[in-house]
Write an enzyme that holds these catalytic residues in place. Structure first.
Site, mmCIF file in Angstrom:
data_model
loop_
_atom_site.group_PDB
_atom_site.id
_atom_site.type_symbol
_atom_site.label_atom_id
_atom_site.label_comp_id
_atom_site.label_asym_id
_atom_site.label_seq_id
_atom_site.Cartn_x
_atom_site.Cartn_y
_atom_site.Cartn_z
ATOM 1 N N GLY A 179 -9.177 5.464 1.568
ATOM 2 C CA GLY A 179 -9.853 6.177 2.653
ATOM 3 C C GLY A 179 -11.330 5.830 2.728
ATOM 4 N N ASP A 206 0.850 -1.183 0.000
ATOM 5 C CA ASP A 206 0.000 0.000 0.000
ATOM 6 C C ASP A 206 0.896 1.247 0.000
ATOM 7 O OD1 ASP A 206 -2.330 1.517 0.219
ATOM 8 O OD2 ASP A 206 -2.469 1.284 2.410
ATOM 9 N N HIS A 207 0.587 2.210 -0.858
ATOM 10 C CA HIS A 207 1.298 3.493 -0.896
ATOM 11 C C HIS A 207 2.832 3.391 -0.926
ATOM 12 C CE1 HIS A 207 -2.048 6.283 -0.601
ATOM 13 N NE2 HIS A 207 -2.609 5.444 0.233
ATOM 14 N N GLU A 233 -1.762 6.189 -8.578
ATOM 15 C CA GLU A 233 -2.706 7.148 -7.985
ATOM 16 C C GLU A 233 -2.592 8.479 -8.705
ATOM 17 O OE1 GLU A 233 -3.318 7.370 -3.767
ATOM 18 O OE2 GLU A 233 -3.609 9.552 -3.792
ATOM 19 N N HIS A 252 -7.804 9.855 4.366
ATOM 20 C CA HIS A 252 -7.323 8.763 5.213
ATOM 21 C C HIS A 252 -7.648 9.074 6.679
ATOM 22 C CE1 HIS A 252 -4.365 7.945 1.783
ATOM 23 N NE2 HIS A 252 -5.074 6.856 1.891
ATOM 24 N N ASP A 289 2.613 5.152 -5.500
ATOM 25 C CA ASP A 289 1.868 6.403 -5.320
ATOM 26 C C ASP A 289 2.775 7.573 -5.682
ATOM 27 O OD1 ASP A 289 0.455 8.609 -4.638
ATOM 28 O OD2 ASP A 289 0.108 8.050 -2.544
HETATM 29 ZN ZN LIG Z 1 -4.521 5.109 0.823
#
Ligand SMILES: [Zn+2]
Length: 337
Positions: A221, A83-84, A142, A186, A105
């Site tokens: 989020g 993630d990210h 993203e 988030h 990201d």
């Molecule tokens: Zn996120």
């Protein structure tokens, strides 16, 4: 073993018209809660680790817990996702570790606080796609920025995704999935009132999906921040201020318009913390961690089962045979991008 490519998992979700929750993990109890929920509802699932989670747990612990999960729950297709990722290097280390999917990201610079420009984002994302697809690994990009902070990540500023720019971004990078900014944030404090069409731009999702029908859209989020979970925390000494999350009905509307991955972390955190506070308050003489971790795990499992049912992934675990990453590598090599 049922570790699956996230691309395959999302392609299947698109064909079946449902969404798949991507749940964040930091430890064994959270992985167990998700896998038990997946088994109880027969759901394919995405388990994701942020950079903060990899640092907290030492990522080799997380990876081996995930391997244990695939051994113990062979009937559940599981994608393991970074993630990210803040840089290509972070994504490459996840790929080397055995993750089947990564998020680059590039909407923020490597400090993961400063919004970047479009060309930077295209450049770093393309770099990750080339290396990831060469080994069958999925990539999420993203475009646009969310509000709020997640493990200290984020600029705090909201910039909604521009649909025309999204088309150019996907064409130039070749990403499998695209996280879009539609006004969500988030963390627990997403909205100061129940979100309506003025704060939650679902029309942006509809427009992007019309222009990019084959790209899997991702909502970040997207915890719903249920009042009853906040109330339990506050009833037992917590101090969570009034707050609203993203209603499941809005997510379901997104799923009708191409949303396939829905990121949920805050709801799990709220469920666990409320259960721990309650257990500790009820028996202050207890000091065995299992005494409060068991109800914490059960509370997280419950909220995740609700999300799996709400997103529509329930019942779909047995729909397909997971393809190996080698097969996915050949799939990407055959595709022109
Ligand atoms: Zn996120």
């Amino acid at each position: 073993m049922a570790m699956v490519s996230m691309r395959q998992l999302l392609d299947e979700a698109a064909a079946g018209g449902y969404g798949v929750g991507a749940f964040n993990v930091n430890n064994m109890e959270q992985i167990q809660a998700i896998m038990e929920a997946a088994r109880a509802t027969s759901s394919p699932v995405i388990i994701q680790a942020s950079r903060g989670a990899r640092e907290y747990s030492n990522d080799r612990f997380l990876y081996h817990l995930m391997l244990a999960a695939t051994e113990l729950y062979p009937e559940i297709p599981v994608a393991l996702h970074q993630d990210h990722g803040n840089s290509p290097a972070t994504c490459f280390s996840a790929i080397d570790l055995g993750f089947t999917s990564v998020m680059m990201d590039g909407s923020l610079l490597e400090d993961h606080k400063t919004p970047s420009d479009f060309e930077y984002n295209v450049g770093v994302t393309r770099e990750v796609v080339e290396r990831a697809h060469a080994v069958g690994v999925t990539v999420e990009g993203e475009l646009g920025t969310l509000g709020g902070l997640e493990d200290g990540v984020g600029s705090g500023e909201i910039h909604l995704t521009d649909p025309d720019q999204a088309v150019e971004f996907v064409e130039r990078t070749g990403v499998d999935a695209l996280a879009v900014a539609i006004g969500t944030s988030h963390g627990a404090y997403k909205f100061t009132r129940k979100p309506d069409r003025e704060v939650l731009a679902m029309n942006v999702i509809e427009e992007i999906h019309q222009k990019l029908p084959d790209t899997h859209l991702v909502m970040h989020g997207s915890s719903s921040v249920p009042k009853h979970l906040v109330d339990i925390i506050n009833e037992y000494g917590g101090a969570i201020k009034p707050t609203w999350g993203v209603p499941v009905e809005e997510i379901q509307l997104g799923i009708k318009h191409g949303v396939r991955k829905i990121n949920v972390d805050t709801d799990s955190r709220l469920a666990m913390t409320g259960a721990i506070r309650k257990a500790m308050a009820e028996k202050p003489e207890e000091f065995d961690p299992r005494y409060y971790l068991k109800p914490a795990r059960a509370a997280m499992q419950k909220v995740i089962e609700e999300r799996m049912n709400g997103f529509g992934q329930a019942g779909h675990a047995g729909d397909y045979e997971p393809r190996s990453l080698d097969e996915m590598r050949d799939f990407y090599a055959a595709a022109v991008h």
